[in-house]
Design a protein around this motif. Structure first.
Motif, PDB file in Angstrom:
ATOM      1  N   HIS A 226       1.982   1.704  -3.553  1.00  0.00           N
ATOM      2  CA  HIS A 226       0.802   2.384  -4.328  1.00  0.00           C
ATOM      3  C   HIS A 226       0.548   3.769  -4.035  1.00  0.00           C
ATOM      4  O   HIS A 226       0.155   4.545  -4.950  1.00  0.00           O
TER       5      HIS A 226
ATOM      6  N   HIS B 154      -4.625  -8.725  -2.547  1.00  0.00           N
ATOM      7  CA  HIS B 154      -5.197  -8.406  -1.322  1.00  0.00           C
ATOM      8  C   HIS B 154      -6.754  -8.699  -1.133  1.00  0.00           C
ATOM      9  O   HIS B 154      -7.219  -8.895  -0.034  1.00  0.00           O
TER      10      HIS B 154
ATOM     11  N   GLU C 269       0.835  -1.273  -0.042  1.00  0.00           N
ATOM     12  CA  GLU C 269       0.203  -0.122   0.027  1.00  0.00           C
ATOM     13  C   GLU C 269       0.833   1.434   0.045  1.00  0.00           C
ATOM     14  O   GLU C 269       0.526   2.363  -0.653  1.00  0.00           O
TER      15      GLU C 269
HETATM   16 FE   LIG Z   1      -3.362  -0.528  -2.759  1.00  0.00          FE
END
Ligand SMILES: [Fe+2]
Ligand SMILES: [Fe+2]
Length: 349
Positions: free
Chosen positions: A158, A238, A155
Motif C-alpha cells: 500500500h 485487515h 501494508e
Molecule cells: Fe494498508
C-alpha cells in the motif's frame, strides 16, 4: 478517560475542535522520528493452527496478493485540470464554488485536497506496517503471528502504490498532520496486543475502509480508482482480522475491562473527529484564500452535519464496534452528539 490533546482544544461555536497553529510546534512534532516502544515479545511452541478463522483469513490473503508495479496501469494520466472526483466530494472545491471562484481553481483545490488525504493515508499505512511488525512479536498464537506477518507485506504494498501514485502523478506528498501523528503514536506505543489491535485494526483500518470506499465511489480518475479499489480490498481483510482478534479478547474480558476498551476507542476517534480537517485547512486554506475557522464553523453548523460527518464512521467502525459490544448504550449518546454516528441503520458489518 481524559480527553486527548487537551492543550489544543478550543471552542468554535458549539463544537470543540483540536487545532494546531504554531508552525514551530508542528515541525517539531514531525521531526520527532524516534519513538520508544515498550513491547513484550512472546514465543510459542504450538505450530499447528489454534484459531481456524484466522488461518483461513491468512489463506485468503495469500490468494489475493497483487503487485503494485505490474497490476496497475501506470500509463494512465492524472492532472489538476480534471475533476478527479465528483465536485461535491471536495470540501475545498465546494467552499470555492460558494465563494464564486472559477472552475479551474475548484479543480486545482480538489487535486490538492485529494493529494493531502492520500498523503495522510500513506502515513497511516506506514504506521500500519510498523504496528503489524509489532504484532508478529506481541501476539502469542502462531495463527496471529502469521496473519500479522502477511499484513506487513500488504501494508508495504500500500505504501508502494500510494507513494508511487503521488510521486509519479501528483508531484508531491504532504507531511503528516499533527493530530494524526499523535494518535498513531498512541497505538504504536501501546503496550498490549489488545490495545494495538483495537486501535489499529479495528479503529484506523475501519476508518481507512470507510474513507477509501467513499473516495472510490466519487472518483472519476481510472488509475486512482484502481489504486483505491485494490488497497480497500486488502483493508477490509485487515479490519476483519481486527474483529476476529477482538472478539476473543472481549469474550474473555471483565465488565470493567470492556468499559475501558469502549471508552478508549471512543477517545481515540473523538480526537480524530475534533480535528475536523483543520490540519488540512491550515496547510491548504491560505493558498485559496480560505479561512480554516470559518469553514469548520460553517460545516459543523450545517443541518445535515451529522449525516455527512458520520459517513466514514458508519461504514465499518460503528457496526464492528457494536458487534463487539464496544459501542453500547453507555457511550451511544456521546457518538451521536458529536455527529460521529446517526440512528440510521449501518451499511455493513
Ligand atoms: Fe494498508
Ligand atoms: Fe491495513
Amino acid at each position: 478517560m481524559d480527553k486527548l490533546l487537551q492543550d489544543h482544544r478550543k471552542r468554535f461555536g458549539e463544537f470543540e475542535v483540536i487545532e494546531f497553529v504554531d508552525t514551530a510546534e508542528i515541525e517539531r512534532l514531525r521531526d520527532q522520528i524516534e519513538v520508544d516502544v515498550p513491547m513484550q515479545l512472546h514465543w510459542t511452541w504450538e505450530y499447528g493452527s489454534e484459531v481456524a478463522e484466522l488461518r483461513s483469513l491468512y489463506e485468503k490473503g495469500k490468494v489475493n496478493q497483487w503487485n503494485a508495479e505490474l497490476d496497475l496501469d501506470w500509463s494512465l494520466a492524472c492532472s489538476n485540470d480534471e475533476w478527479l472526483m465528483n465536485p461535491q466530494a471536495s470540501m475545498l472545491a465546494s467552499v470555492l464554488q460558494m465563494m464564486g471562484r472559477d472552475e479551474a481553481t475548484q479543480k486545482a483545490a480538489m487535486f490538492d485536497e485529494i493529494n493531502y488525504v492520500l498523503s495522510q493515508l500513506l502515513h497511516g499505512e506506514q504506521a500500519a506496517l510498523q504496528l503489524c511488525g509489532q504484532l508478529t512479536n506481541v501476539c502469542d498464537k502462531m495463527d496471529e503471528k502469521w496473519y500479522a506477518a502477511s499484513q506487513v507485506v500488504d501494508e508495504a504494498r500500500h505504501i508502494e502504490a500510494l507513494s508511487k501514485f503521488m510521486q509519479r502523478k501528483m508531484g508531491s506528498i504532504y507531511p503528516i498532520g499533527s493530530t494524526l501523528k499523535i494518535l498513531l503514536e498512541i497505538l504504536l506505543e501501546a503496550r498490549t496486543a489488545q490495545q494495538k489491535t483495537l486501535g489499529m485494526q479495528t479503529l484506523f483500518e475501519g476508518m481507512a475502509v470507510g474513507i477509501m470506499d467513499m473516495m472510490r465511489r466519487d472518483c472519476r480518475n481510472p488509475l486512482l480508482t484502481e489504486v483505491i479499489h485494490r488497497i480497500e480490498q486488502d483493508e477490509s481483510r485487515h479490519a476483519a482480522f481486527g474483529v476476529l482478534m477482538m472478539r476473543r479478547v472481549v469474550r474473555d474480558a471483565s465488565t470493567e475491562q470492556k468499559a475501558e476498551m469502549e471508552d478508549w476507542a471512543f477517545g481515540i476517534l473523538e480526537a480524530l473527529n475534533a480535528n475536523q480537517q483543520l490540519d488540512m485547512l491550515h496547510l491548504l486554506g491560505p493558498k485559496y484564500g480560505i479561512d480554516p475557522k470559518s469553514v469548520v464553523q460553517l460545516v459543523t453548523s450545517l443541518p445535515n452535519f451529522a449525516d455527512l460527518n458520520s459517513m466514514p464512521y458508519m461504514h465499518t467502525v460503528v457496526p464492528n464496534l457494536r458487534n463487539l459490544g464496544l459501542l453500547t448504550e453507555r457511550t451511544r449518546e456521546r457518538w451521536l452528539k458529536l455527529g460521529m454516528m446517526t440512528e440510521k441503520k449501518p451499511a455493513a458489518a
